[in-house]
Design a protein around this motif. Sequence first.
Motif, short mmCIF file in Angstrom:
data_model
loop_
_atom_site.label_atom_id
_atom_site.label_comp_id
_atom_site.label_asym_id
_atom_site.label_seq_id
_atom_site.Cartn_x
_atom_site.Cartn_y
_atom_site.Cartn_z
N GLN A 200 1.02 -1.20 -0.22
CA GLN A 200 -0.11 -0.49 -0.02
C GLN A 200 0.95 1.01 -0.30
OE1 GLN A 200 -2.69 -0.99 3.12
NE2 GLN A 200 -3.95 -1.87 2.19
N ILE A 201 1.23 1.60 -1.29
CA ILE A 201 2.29 2.18 -1.02
C ILE A 201 1.13 4.03 -1.79
CG2 ILE A 201 4.43 3.83 -2.71
CD1 ILE A 201 5.09 0.70 -3.34
N TYR A 202 0.80 4.69 -0.67
CA TYR A 202 -0.23 5.30 -0.43
C TYR A 202 0.60 6.90 -0.62
CZ TYR A 202 -3.69 1.77 -0.41
OH TYR A 202 -4.47 0.53 -0.85
N TRP A 203 1.85 6.95 -0.79
CA TRP A 203 2.08 8.77 -0.64
C TRP A 203 2.26 8.61 -2.28
CZ3 TRP A 203 3.99 4.83 2.71
CH2 TRP A 203 4.00 4.69 3.87
N SER A 204 2.50 10.57 -2.29
CA SER A 204 2.77 10.91 -3.93
C SER A 204 4.63 10.52 -3.92
CB SER A 204 2.06 12.41 -3.83
OG SER A 204 3.58 13.18 -3.03
N THR A 205 4.78 10.94 -4.83
CA THR A 205 5.69 10.69 -5.94
C THR A 205 6.62 11.65 -5.46
OG1 THR A 205 4.84 11.97 -7.66
CG2 THR A 205 4.97 9.75 -7.53
#
Length: 245
Positions: free
Chosen positions: A21-26
């Motif tokens: 769950q990579i729910y951070w932005s670039t």
Amino acid sequence: HLYADTRKWLELGWIDYLTPQIYWSTQSKYAPYEVLIQWWNENNFGRHIYGGHSAFKIGSPDEESTWQQSSEIFRQIMLNRRYKNIQGSMFFSAKSLIKNPLKVLDTLQIKYYQYPALLPAMPWKDPIPPLPPDSLRATLVEGSVVLKWSHPKAATDGEKPAYYVVSRFESELGMNLNDASKIIAIQKDNFILDKEVEANKRYVYVIKSMDKLHNESTQSAVVKIATVRKLTMASPIKEGVLEND
């Protein structure tokens, strides 16, 4: 406070795939998406990784400014495609995506998921491919091409094809079976009616067998057909097999 060593699960082969769950932005100053997806690419241990995208953040006024731009989710998708051990994307949640925030769903359908995709195989579960289709034939019927073939016998593991992938080319030169834009059908039936043909054209149809765990047959059934001005006649049919590069 909630701990699970999912990397260990991959390393020991306890699971077949993982969706972190990579729910951070670039642009996150804490955990940029690219840093995390690259780490998972290097720690997949031969299993499938599908990057998890936070669709619920797109266009939300409660999120950082990066999520107010539709381009953020597209950047993440392209990052996934850059790394060879990342097999695709998953979006949370479907409800959020269907709401079409910032017209993201429209762009996904038109640009990023324009063509069908084949599911990746899991060779640690089943490495044996199915046999290719038998006796492929093509005929012209009322302006359409009808393809028929026979289901092959079971492979050495006792499995018969679960479905077939049908591709259409206008020439044998440069024929690329990995070009998803050439796929016209993914189906269980052993026949198809192709209405999207034109007069005075030559077509090459290639059909591969797929088993239930998405192994592709090492050979393909191939047939050629030529249409004429009013699509009333077909040239002699040539049958054969093509080795898959």
